[in-house]
Design a protein around this motif. Structure first.
Motif, PDB file in Angstrom:
ATOM      1  N   ASP A 167      -6.809   9.407  -3.143  1.00 11.46           N
ATOM      2  CA  ASP A 167      -7.491   8.392  -3.936  1.00 11.46           C
ATOM      3  C   ASP A 167      -8.929   8.233  -3.490  1.00 11.46           C
ATOM      4  O   ASP A 167      -9.828   8.000  -4.286  1.00 11.46           O
ATOM      5  CB  ASP A 167      -6.757   7.054  -3.819  1.00 11.46           C
ATOM      6  N   ARG A 281      -7.094   3.055  -4.809  1.00 11.48           N
ATOM      7  CA  ARG A 281      -6.760   3.253  -6.210  1.00 11.48           C
ATOM      8  C   ARG A 281      -6.516   4.683  -6.564  1.00 11.48           C
ATOM      9  O   ARG A 281      -6.546   5.578  -5.793  1.00 11.48           O
ATOM     10  CB  ARG A 281      -7.854   2.653  -7.096  1.00 11.48           C
TER      11      ARG A 281
ATOM     12  N   ALA B 203      -4.193  -6.022 -13.135  1.00 11.65           N
ATOM     13  CA  ALA B 203      -2.852  -5.516 -13.454  1.00 11.65           C
ATOM     14  C   ALA B 203      -2.554  -4.163 -12.806  1.00 11.65           C
ATOM     15  O   ALA B 203      -1.509  -3.998 -12.178  1.00 11.65           O
ATOM     16  CB  ALA B 203      -2.654  -5.456 -14.957  1.00 11.65           C
ATOM     17  N   PRO B 204      -3.450  -3.169 -12.910  1.00  9.58           N
ATOM     18  CA  PRO B 204      -3.109  -1.867 -12.313  1.00  9.58           C
ATOM     19  C   PRO B 204      -2.845  -1.970 -10.814  1.00  9.58           C
ATOM     20  O   PRO B 204      -1.863  -1.426 -10.309  1.00  9.58           O
ATOM     21  CB  PRO B 204      -4.348  -1.015 -12.590  1.00  9.58           C
ATOM     22  N   ILE B 205      -3.729  -2.685 -10.101  1.00  7.93           N
ATOM     23  CA  ILE B 205      -3.546  -2.770  -8.658  1.00  7.93           C
ATOM     24  C   ILE B 205      -2.337  -3.631  -8.314  1.00  7.93           C
ATOM     25  O   ILE B 205      -1.640  -3.387  -7.329  1.00  7.93           O
ATOM     26  CB  ILE B 205      -4.827  -3.281  -7.967  1.00  7.93           C
ATOM     27  N   ILE B 207       0.474  -3.662 -10.048  1.00  8.90           N
ATOM     28  CA  ILE B 207       1.634  -2.781 -10.192  1.00  8.90           C
ATOM     29  C   ILE B 207       1.764  -1.885  -8.969  1.00  8.90           C
ATOM     30  O   ILE B 207       2.842  -1.748  -8.378  1.00  8.90           O
ATOM     31  CB  ILE B 207       1.513  -1.931 -11.470  1.00  8.90           C
ATOM     32  N   GLY B 208       0.630  -1.297  -8.556  1.00  7.96           N
ATOM     33  CA  GLY B 208       0.644  -0.445  -7.375  1.00  7.96           C
ATOM     34  C   GLY B 208       1.188  -1.191  -6.169  1.00  7.96           C
ATOM     35  O   GLY B 208       2.102  -0.722  -5.488  1.00  7.96           O
ATOM     36  N   ALA B 279       4.635  -2.010 -15.755  1.00  8.61           N
ATOM     37  CA  ALA B 279       3.469  -1.551 -16.501  1.00  8.61           C
ATOM     38  C   ALA B 279       3.455  -2.176 -17.888  1.00  8.61           C
ATOM     39  O   ALA B 279       2.421  -2.633 -18.380  1.00  8.61           O
ATOM     40  CB  ALA B 279       3.471  -0.031 -16.597  1.00  8.61           C
ATOM     41  N   ILE B 283       0.436  -4.713 -18.325  1.00  8.00           N
ATOM     42  CA  ILE B 283      -0.689  -4.094 -19.022  1.00  8.00           C
ATOM     43  C   ILE B 283      -0.541  -4.207 -20.527  1.00  8.00           C
ATOM     44  O   ILE B 283      -1.510  -4.309 -21.249  1.00  8.00           O
ATOM     45  CB  ILE B 283      -0.842  -2.610 -18.612  1.00  8.00           C
ATOM     46  N   GLY B 287       1.681   0.923 -21.575  1.00 13.59           N
ATOM     47  CA  GLY B 287       2.310   1.350 -20.324  1.00 13.59           C
ATOM     48  C   GLY B 287       3.624   1.980 -20.603  1.00 13.59           C
ATOM     49  O   GLY B 287       4.026   2.999 -20.364  1.00 13.59           O
TER      50      GLY B 287
END
Lengths: 281, 287
Positions: A167, A281, B203-205, B207-208, B279, B283, B287
């Motif tokens: 990343d 990320r 949202a993306p981070i 989920i991660g 997701a 999102i 997703g």
């Protein structure tokens, strides 16, 4: 922001801080108690509620039947963690750069599959691997040795290094590589002379995660070593199962969590500069 | 050999060399009745797997693990987000709070569990002592089923909220400024700004972070081992701990291998589904 909002915010922060700090303060206070002060009920303040003694701390370094040897497990843990982290970081950084910059294809296997193979190792519960690792290390006479553990810990830490570094490299513009190569570097030269020196933030994060997970592992240290190469977490648990000397236990715990707790300062510095973002990320 | 192989192969071959034997071995053993006292493998076909299917203690441990992970990871996410938001902007004492909040994650789980066990000690520990001042208790922390479950959950939340905090704060710091300016111009208050700008951008981070924590939570074992040994009875026995008991305490290696692989397959399936659901939830449709 309004004043009541600020007040509420600081109350939250202080409340959580108290929860975070409490076990450390309790351990610190307990480490200066003797048997009487422990069995008398919960007591917190030295000199006020109990008479402090350095018995617990001295027992960690004393020799003989009363002594608990903390130095050897500490050095073992440090050696294993550092060796495995350095090797994992070196191999993982190279692989991550390769996966970030080149296309690999072998049959139906693509870059994303290779990346997934690395990362999927984190899903593997340690219990699945414990017994085979035991037999494997026995076969190569590496059971209960530093090297045996280093091998196992590489399997544990390498995926973390690859995951963080991929990343990170993805967030470094490719123009940087191209410029270095226009200046006459070979691809390998470009990596070592230009990309690597610019990757300090990523290397620090990946390195810290390796150190954390290596130093804190209990399960493999527990199943793959006995007496020769005892690591810190195992040593403290074996102390815990006998007649529990709370004072030694607390002093021991405080010593063993201090080295990594100091890392928090380094992490914070990188985080507030925003340079962690690329690595996440 | 091409240059690109210079980068990839050392790591790939090292990991394969370390990991392939254990995996192949586990699969083979799972079809045998091998235990450590015997000399060789004694193949019994799929009998171990049939036994897994009928082993209610295993399924209960999975159910318990799911409940524990759902509870602790949710709490970690909410608390981590609140704390990250609180110290996001420059403020007095911000650095001290940030450092402090990271510390538990850097400490050895098994070592801190030893300390927490003394904290939850029913007659000598501070947990009940402090509660007695407000007229509660004594709470049977480690000797009752519910108490032991809560104790383990509390320690997990203490230990791993910092991980959520770290990832979410790193995410917040790297957010673009424009959407916030636009929201301010529109006159959106803090509450609306959070739900319509901050949360979607995160949202993306999120989920991660949630998926990583769920993966790690599914392996929970150290805390249970030290604090409760799975007890009282089987009240805090998680899947890893049960497999450990079968394999390394009862030495039913073949059966524990079958349990491990079933567990691994279920974990991968569950995590894949959860990641997809998250997701979609956070999102939206794509997703």
């Amino acid at each position: 922001m309004s004043r009541s909002y600020q007040l509420l915010k600081y109350l939250c922060l202080l409340g959580w801080s108290a929860f975070v700090v409490f076990p450390f303060l309790w351990a610190l206070s307990t480490s200066f108690k003797d048997a009487n002060s422990v069995t008398g009920g919960a007591r917190y303040l030295p000199w006020v509620e109990f008479e402090p003694t350095t018995l617990g701390w001295r027992s960690l370094f004393a020799s003989g039947s009363q002594g608990i040897n903390i130095v050897t497990p500490f050095l073992n843990s440090a050696t294993v963690t550092l060796l495995a982290s350095i090797i994992s970081l070196a191999l993982g950084t190279l692989a991550a750069y390769g996966l970030s910059r080149y296309k690999f294809r072998a049959g139906f296997v693509k870059n994303s599959d290779i990346t997934f193979f690395f990362i999927s190792q984190r899903i593997m519960p340690p219990i699945v691997l414990a017994i085979p690792f035991f037999l494997m290390l026995k076969e190569i006479s590496a059971l209960d040795t530093i090297w045996g553990l280093v091998i196992v810990y590489i399997a544990l830490l390498l995926p973390i290094a690859v995951w963080v570094m991929i990343d990170f490299f993805d967030s470094i513009p490719r123009e940087l590589d191209e410029m270095a190569m226009i200046d006459g570097c070979t691809p390998i030269g470009a990596f070592f002379r230009v990309i690597l020196p610019n990757s300090l933030a990523g290397l620090v994060v990946a390195g810290m995660f390796c150190l954390i997970f290596g130093w804190n592992d209990f399960f493999f240290a527990f199943t793959l070593t006995f007496t020769e190469t005892q690591l810190l977490p195992v040593a403290i648990v074996s102390l815990n199962s006998s007649v529990t000397p709370w004072w030694s236990l607390s002093a021991f715990a405080l010593i063993s969590v201090t080295p990594l707790a100091l890392i928090a300062v380094v992490v914070e510095r990188f985080m507030s500069r925003g340079s962690l973002a690329g690595a996440f990320r | 050999m091409k240059i690109k192989h210079f980068f990839l192969l050392p790591a790939l071959l090292t990991l394969l060399a370390i990991i392939v034997f254990p995996l192949v071995f586990t699969v083979r053993v799972s079809f045998s009745s091998w235990d450590v006292y015997q000399a060789g493998l004694d193949y019994i076909g799929g009998r171990n797997y049939l036994r897994v299917f009928q082993d209610s203690r295993f399924w209960q441990s999975l159910l318990r693990l799911s409940a524990l992970s759902a509870l602790t990871v949710t709490a970690q996410y909410v608390l981590g987000f609140v704390l990250a938001l609180a110290v996001w902007k420059e403020m007095r004492g911000g650095r001290i709070f940030r450092v402090l909040f990271l510390v538990p994650m850097m400490t050895t789980p098994v070592v801190m569990s030893v300390i927490w066990r003394t904290v939850f000690h029913e007659s000598l520990g501070p947990a009940n002592d402090l509660l007695s001042y407000v007229g509660i208790g004594p709470v049977p922390w480690l000797s009752s089923a519910a108490g032991a479950f809560v104790s383990v959950a509390l320690v997990e939340i203490w230990q791993w909220t910092p991980f959520m905090f770290l990832l979410l704060l790193a995410g917040l710091v790297s957010l673009p400024r424009e959407p916030f300016l636009a929201a301010a111009i529109d006159g959106a208050g803090p509450w609306r700004t959070f739900w319509q700008v901050t949360f979607p951008l995160m949202a993306p981070i999120s989920i991660g972070a949630l998926v990583i924590r769920l993966i790690e939570a599914s392996k929970i074992m150290d805390t249970v081992y030290v604090m409760t040994s799975g007890g009282p009875g089987t009240a805090t026995e998680t899947a890893s701990y049960y497999i450990y008991i079968r394999g390394l305490r009862d030495f039913q290696v073949g059966y524990s291998a079958a349990l491990s692989l079933t567990y691994l397959v279920l974990m991968i399936a569950a995590l894949t589904i959860i990641a997809k659901l998250l997701a979609r939830l956070l999102i939206g449709k794509e997703g």
